[in-house]
Design a protein around this motif. Structure first.
Motif, short mmCIF file in Angstrom:
data_model
loop_
_atom_site.label_atom_id
_atom_site.label_comp_id
_atom_site.label_asym_id
_atom_site.label_seq_id
_atom_site.Cartn_x
_atom_site.Cartn_y
_atom_site.Cartn_z
N LEU A 105 0.83 -1.21 0.00
CA LEU A 105 0.00 0.00 0.00
C LEU A 105 0.86 1.26 0.00
O LEU A 105 0.66 2.18 -0.80
CB LEU A 105 -0.93 0.00 1.23
N VAL A 106 1.88 1.27 0.91
CA VAL A 106 2.75 2.45 0.98
C VAL A 106 3.54 2.58 -0.33
O VAL A 106 3.69 3.68 -0.88
CB VAL A 106 3.69 2.35 2.20
N GLY A 107 4.01 1.45 -0.83
CA GLY A 107 4.76 1.44 -2.10
C GLY A 107 3.95 2.06 -3.22
O GLY A 107 4.46 2.89 -3.99
N VAL A 108 2.68 1.69 -3.29
CA VAL A 108 1.82 2.22 -4.35
C VAL A 108 1.69 3.74 -4.21
O VAL A 108 1.81 4.48 -5.19
CB VAL A 108 0.42 1.53 -4.32
N VAL A 109 1.49 4.20 -2.97
CA VAL A 109 1.34 5.65 -2.76
C VAL A 109 2.62 6.38 -3.16
O VAL A 109 2.59 7.39 -3.87
CB VAL A 109 0.98 5.94 -1.28
N VAL A 110 3.78 5.83 -2.73
CA VAL A 110 5.06 6.47 -3.05
C VAL A 110 5.26 6.49 -4.57
O VAL A 110 5.68 7.50 -5.14
CB VAL A 110 6.23 5.73 -2.34
N ALA B 252 6.81 18.84 1.39
CA ALA B 252 5.98 18.76 2.60
C ALA B 252 4.69 18.01 2.29
O ALA B 252 4.24 17.15 3.07
CB ALA B 252 5.69 20.16 3.12
N VAL B 253 4.11 18.32 1.13
CA VAL B 253 2.87 17.64 0.74
C VAL B 253 3.12 16.14 0.59
O VAL B 253 2.34 15.31 1.06
CB VAL B 253 2.32 18.24 -0.59
N VAL B 254 4.27 15.81 -0.08
CA VAL B 254 4.61 14.39 -0.28
C VAL B 254 4.76 13.68 1.07
O VAL B 254 4.22 12.59 1.29
CB VAL B 254 5.91 14.25 -1.11
N LEU B 255 5.48 14.36 1.99
CA LEU B 255 5.73 13.77 3.30
C LEU B 255 4.41 13.51 4.04
O LEU B 255 4.16 12.41 4.56
CB LEU B 255 6.61 14.71 4.12
N ILE B 256 3.55 14.53 4.01
CA ILE B 256 2.25 14.37 4.70
C ILE B 256 1.47 13.23 4.05
O ILE B 256 0.89 12.39 4.73
CB ILE B 256 1.45 15.70 4.65
N SER B 257 1.51 13.15 2.70
CA SER B 257 0.77 12.08 2.00
C SER B 257 1.30 10.71 2.40
O SER B 257 0.52 9.78 2.64
CB SER B 257 0.93 12.22 0.48
N VAL C 154 0.81 5.67 5.32
CA VAL C 154 1.29 4.64 6.27
C VAL C 154 0.21 4.36 7.31
O VAL C 154 -0.12 3.21 7.60
CB VAL C 154 2.60 5.11 6.95
N ILE C 155 -0.40 5.47 7.84
CA ILE C 155 -1.44 5.28 8.86
C ILE C 155 -2.62 4.50 8.26
O ILE C 155 -3.11 3.52 8.84
CB ILE C 155 -1.92 6.64 9.41
N ALA C 156 -3.02 4.93 7.05
CA ALA C 156 -4.17 4.26 6.40
C ALA C 156 -3.82 2.80 6.11
O ALA C 156 -4.67 1.92 6.28
CB ALA C 156 -4.52 4.98 5.10
N ALA C 157 -2.56 2.55 5.68
CA ALA C 157 -2.16 1.17 5.35
C ALA C 157 -2.23 0.29 6.59
O ALA C 157 -2.71 -0.84 6.54
CB ALA C 157 -0.75 1.17 4.78
N PHE C 158 -1.76 0.85 7.74
CA PHE C 158 -1.82 0.08 8.99
C PHE C 158 -3.27 -0.26 9.34
O PHE C 158 -3.60 -1.40 9.67
CB PHE C 158 -1.18 0.87 10.13
N ALA C 159 -4.13 0.77 9.23
CA ALA C 159 -5.54 0.57 9.60
C ALA C 159 -6.19 -0.46 8.67
O ALA C 159 -6.86 -1.39 9.11
CB ALA C 159 -6.28 1.90 9.53
#
Ligand code: ATP
Ligand code: MG
Length: 457
Positions: free
Chosen positions: A9-14, A169-174, A179-184
């Protein structure tokens, strides 16, 4: 699985951010560059207009006001301005000395040739990358000089970097949100599966009463839990049945075995006259043992889940079985009568089930039928199936006994000692496996009306 899911999930977002932001960064750089060049060009033309008069006068006149204007402009914009006459010599300070020769700069030569130019090059004087704009100063039809404005490349980098910082900053926040969404999300998906795994482990350890949670998790997992529970339910039923079956079977086998042993022991010490009787009795016990084992085999096969049903012609089977039993009936001095409707009748049954059911019913009837009585084998169409019945004129059974008679190894008091008590259990199992049912009713004249209902085809 959870870690892998989070990583994916994180990989896809990155990846999505990279695909979107890397070209964006280079686009930003080219936009900033264009903006700078346009601004410098505009300023250079404005300046060229102002210096036109000074140059027309051959550099004479009051250049002080123009010089202080250029100085202010240089300070506020972080640029350097050169104004040259038609010979390529600087005519204005303050950055350069008046009279300094600029003919070795290609952009100045281009501008003096009447061509406005823009570009980027390394400044040998300053040792850095420069953006330059050089425009001719034209009076009437003639070029009287040139104006060049240079800005360090770092001007652009600064502007781009400050924009990139915002983007970063936007990338970092995203990424943090991802990560939070992926954990949930991973937790929501894997938690019910982890619970299901724990349940399967407990089941594998032998606790068949445990069940999976059908009410939590995504719909797919809930549906998996439901079918899992159905499967475990059936498994539990089967195991219970098998346990019960094995228990009763071994118990029932013990009786004829003991009887056989007693007979053989008696035979061992018997005199010649009794020996034959004992051996005959032992043989009878062996036969009974054989029949019990055969019956158990038929039962366990009939309990086997997926049997293909086949069409069976009721009239033909009844006639054929009655012909088979006729000689024995005659021996018992009993009449075997067939009473079937004229309509064609066929049923859907487990292969050979109809024959076995009729055989068991006739066999039981012959055991109890008094001499001179009649056994009637009939069949008639009912609702959506066919009822086949074997009616005798024997002593009959009470309502309670009729219900119990289908239990394994159940036998009425004083029943034929050679019986195994498995015949009716087999009948019921075969009827149910064929989608029908079997029951004993009371015949009008007191005997038993043994009935089986089967689905027509
Ligand atoms: N038509 C009948 N009239 C009276 N009693 C019956 C009749 N059919 C069955 N029974 C009783 O039900 C018992 C169970 O019958 P079932 O066919 O299951 O076993 P069985 O006849 O004793 O043994 P097997 O069928 O193996 O020879 C019989 O022993 C008998 O007591
Ligand atoms: Mg029987």
């Amino acid at each position: 699985m959870r870690t892998r899911l989070i990583a994916v999930l994180v990989g896809v977002v990155v990846l999505v951010l990279a695909v979107q932001d890397i070209p964006l960064a280079s686009h930003l750089r080219s936009v900033e560059r264009d903006r700078l060049v346009t601004r410098l060009e505009r300023d250079a033309f404005v300046l060229a207009g102002r210096v036109e008069e000074v140059l027309e006068a051959g550099g004479a006149g009051n250049t002080d006001r123009l010089e202080s204007l250029v100085e202010r402009y240089e300070i506020t914009e972080d640029v350097r301005v050169v104004v040259v006459d038609v010979a390529g010599s600087a005519v204005l300070g303050p950055t350069f000395d008046v009279g300094e020769d600029f003919t070795n700069r290609p952009e100045i030569l281009d501008a003096l040739a009447g061509r406005p130019v823009t570009g980027e090059r390394v400044s040998t004087t300053l040792g850095t990358d420069l953006f330059y704009v050089a425009v001719p100063v034209i009076s009437g039809d003639t070029t009287v000089g040139a104006v060049r404005i240079t800005a360090p490349a770092s001007t652009i980098s600064g502007a781009v970097n400050s924009r990139l910082a915002g983007l970063g900053a936007v990338v970092l926040i995203s990424v943090v949100i991802a990560v939070i969404a992926a954990f949930a999300l991973a937790g929501a998906i894997t938690r019910p599966i982890t619970r299901l795994t724990a349940t399967t482990r407990r089941l594998a350890a032998g606790d068949l009463s445990d069940r999976a949670d059908e009410d939590s998790g995504p719909p797919e997992v809930r549906s998996l839990a439901r079918s899992f529970n159905t499967m475990v339910g059936r498994l539990e039923q089967m195991v219970d049945r098998q346990r019960g079956f094995a228990g009763t079977a071994s118990h029932q086998l013990r009786t004829p075995l003991t009887a056989l042993r007693l007979r053989l022991e008696s035979a061992a010490i018997a005199d010649e006259q009794q020996l034959g009787d004992h051996l005959e009795a032992a043989l009878a016990e062996t036969d009974r043992l054989g029949r019990i084992i055969e019956g158990l085999l038929v039962l366990s096969r009939a309990e086997g889940a997926d049997v293909t049903l086949e069409r069976s012609d009721v009239r033909a089977v009844i006639r054929e079985r009655c012909e088979h039993w006729d000689p024995l009936a005659e021996e018992h001095e009993v009449r075997l009568v067939v009473a079937i409707d004229d309509a064609p009748m066929s049923v859907l049954v487990v292969p050979t089930a109809l024959e076995q059911i009729i055989d068991n019913y006739i066999d039981n009837a012959l055991d109890v039928a008094p001499r001179g009585s009649t056994i009637t084998v009939g069949a008639e169409l009912v609702d959506d199936g066919i009822e086949i019945r074997v009616r005798d004129e024997g002593p009959g059974l009470s309502a309670e006994e009729r219900a119990e008679a289908f239990g394994r190894f159940w036998r009425a008091e004083g029943a034929n000692p050679g019986g195994t008590g498995l015949g009716l259990a087999i009948v019921r199992q075969l009827a149910e496996s064929s989608g029908g049912h079997a029951e004993l009713r009371q015949a009008p004249d007191g005997g038993v009306d043994a009935v089986v209902f089967l689905r027509g085809s």
